[in-house]
Design a protein around this motif. Structure first.
Motif, PDB file in Angstrom:
ATOM      1  N   TRP A   1     -30.280  26.444   6.940  1.00  0.00           N
ATOM      2  CA  TRP A   1     -29.854  26.824   5.600  1.00  0.00           C
ATOM      3  C   TRP A   1     -28.883  27.989   5.720  1.00  0.00           C
ATOM      4  CZ3 TRP A   1     -30.630  23.381   2.141  1.00  0.00           C
ATOM      5  CH2 TRP A   1     -31.773  22.591   2.153  1.00  0.00           C
ATOM      6  N   PRO A   2     -27.825  28.024   4.912  1.00  0.00           N
ATOM      7  CA  PRO A   2     -26.836  29.102   5.022  1.00  0.00           C
ATOM      8  C   PRO A   2     -27.310  30.385   4.355  1.00  0.00           C
ATOM      9  CG  PRO A   2     -26.235  27.641   3.247  1.00  0.00           C
ATOM     10  CD  PRO A   2     -27.454  27.036   3.903  1.00  0.00           C
ATOM     11  N   HIS A   3     -26.630  31.462   4.678  1.00  0.00           N
ATOM     12  CA  HIS A   3     -26.818  32.724   3.951  1.00  0.00           C
ATOM     13  C   HIS A   3     -26.005  32.595   2.667  1.00  0.00           C
ATOM     14  CE1 HIS A   3     -26.351  36.969   2.906  1.00  0.00           C
ATOM     15  NE2 HIS A   3     -27.443  37.166   3.632  1.00  0.00           N
TER      16      HIS A   3
ATOM     17  N   PRO B   1     -18.350  27.781   2.158  1.00  0.00           N
ATOM     18  CA  PRO B   1     -18.224  26.460   2.797  1.00  0.00           C
ATOM     19  C   PRO B   1     -16.789  26.150   3.218  1.00  0.00           C
ATOM     20  CG  PRO B   1     -19.317  26.305   0.647  1.00  0.00           C
ATOM     21  CD  PRO B   1     -18.805  27.685   0.776  1.00  0.00           C
TER      22      PRO B   1
ATOM     23  N   TRP C   1     -29.871  37.504   7.606  1.00  0.00           N
ATOM     24  CA  TRP C   1     -29.905  36.043   7.471  1.00  0.00           C
ATOM     25  C   TRP C   1     -31.142  35.532   8.199  1.00  0.00           C
ATOM     26  CZ3 TRP C   1     -26.593  32.204  10.672  1.00  0.00           C
ATOM     27  CH2 TRP C   1     -26.801  30.905  10.223  1.00  0.00           C
TER      28      TRP C   1
ATOM     29  N   TYR D   1     -19.106  27.225   7.902  1.00  0.00           N
ATOM     30  CA  TYR D   1     -18.970  28.275   6.897  1.00  0.00           C
ATOM     31  C   TYR D   1     -18.163  29.443   7.453  1.00  0.00           C
ATOM     32  CZ  TYR D   1     -23.225  25.905   5.243  1.00  0.00           C
ATOM     33  OH  TYR D   1     -24.139  24.980   4.839  1.00  0.00           O
TER      34      TYR D   1
ATOM     35  N   PHE E   1     -22.171  33.005   2.782  1.00  0.00           N
ATOM     36  CA  PHE E   1     -21.322  32.075   3.538  1.00  0.00           C
ATOM     37  C   PHE E   1     -20.479  31.246   2.573  1.00  0.00           C
ATOM     38  CE2 PHE E   1     -24.242  31.663   7.518  1.00  0.00           C
ATOM     39  CZ  PHE E   1     -24.022  32.998   7.796  1.00  0.00           C
TER      40      PHE E   1
ATOM     41  N   HIS F   1     -24.649  24.209   0.616  1.00  0.00           N
ATOM     42  CA  HIS F   1     -24.609  25.524  -0.027  1.00  0.00           C
ATOM     43  C   HIS F   1     -24.962  25.408  -1.505  1.00  0.00           C
ATOM     44  CE1 HIS F   1     -22.965  29.385  -1.407  1.00  0.00           C
ATOM     45  NE2 HIS F   1     -23.206  29.799  -0.160  1.00  0.00           N
TER      46      HIS F   1
ATOM     47  N   ALA G   1     -20.856  21.303   4.119  1.00  0.00           N
ATOM     48  CA  ALA G   1     -21.252  22.692   3.874  1.00  0.00           C
ATOM     49  C   ALA G   1     -21.287  22.982   2.376  1.00  0.00           C
ATOM     50  CB  ALA G   1     -20.290  23.639   4.577  1.00  0.00           C
TER      51      ALA G   1
ATOM     52  N   GLU H   1     -20.986  27.390  12.523  1.00  0.00           N
ATOM     53  CA  GLU H   1     -21.403  26.005  12.342  1.00  0.00           C
ATOM     54  C   GLU H   1     -22.908  25.980  12.556  1.00  0.00           C
ATOM     55  OE1 GLU H   1     -18.575  22.802  13.676  1.00  0.00           O
ATOM     56  OE2 GLU H   1     -20.257  22.428  15.018  1.00  0.00           O
ATOM     57  N   THR H   2     -23.656  25.543  11.560  1.00  0.00           N
ATOM     58  CA  THR H   2     -25.110  25.588  11.653  1.00  0.00           C
ATOM     59  C   THR H   2     -25.755  24.419  10.928  1.00  0.00           C
ATOM     60  OG1 THR H   2     -27.081  26.932  11.230  1.00  0.00           O
ATOM     61  CG2 THR H   2     -25.302  27.098   9.630  1.00  0.00           C
TER      62      THR H   2
END
Length: 154
Positions: free
Chosen positions: A96-98, A103, A78, A49, A101, A112, A108, A92-93
């Motif tokens: 769960w994204p914020h 994609p 976050w 992201y 973020f 997302h 992603a 790169e995680t």
């Protein structure tokens, strides 16, 4: 003259057909779709992201090990951050994204979309399970039909 549209088969082939014929084929055959099939192995790819704005870690470290919060009072916090993330930074995680973020790859995008649309209280701690993405909130799948019990006359 009718416009032709492209439809996609699960095996990767495409066809250009008139709009009405394409709609009929997509409706009748689940192997055809108006959107291209996902890339091979997308569920094994770590989501990447770009942060739209700077975010900081949650005030308590234990929050990283809990299910996503349904409500967040600080938009610049976050829950799963291990360190502060700068605006425009690529991250790169497997968490769960914020919501801010953006994609950068297909995995992603799927994570997302699921994260922003699904019920957060039903989500797992992470979208990863057994080295692959698993997007399940426990509510998907066929619905059970529950019929009320009839009272028997005495």
């Amino acid at each position: 003259m009718t416009d032709k549209v492209t439809i996609f088969h699960r095996d990767g082939t495409t066809r250009k057909l008139p709009q009405s014929a394409a709609q009929a084929l997509v409706w009748c055959d689940d192997n055809w779709s108006f959107s291209p099939p996902p890339p091979d192995g997308w569920e094994f790819e770590t989501p990447r992201y770009r942060a739209a704005f700077a975010v900081n870690p949650a005030p308590r470290e234990r929050y990283r090990h809990e299910r996503p919060f349904t409500d967040v009072s600080d938009a610049h916090c976050w829950q799963y951050a291990e360190r502060p993330v700068k605006a425009g930074e690529i991250i790169e995680t497997r968490s769960w994204p914020h919501p801010c973020f953006r994609p950068l790859n297909y995995s992603a995008k799927r994570v997302h979309e699921f994260f922003t649309k699904a019920q957060k209280s039903r989500m797992t701690v992470s979208p990863w399970c057994h080295d692959r993405i698993r997007l399940d909130d426990g509510l998907s799948g066929p619905l059970k039909v529950v019929l009320p019990k009839r009272e028997q006359a005495a």
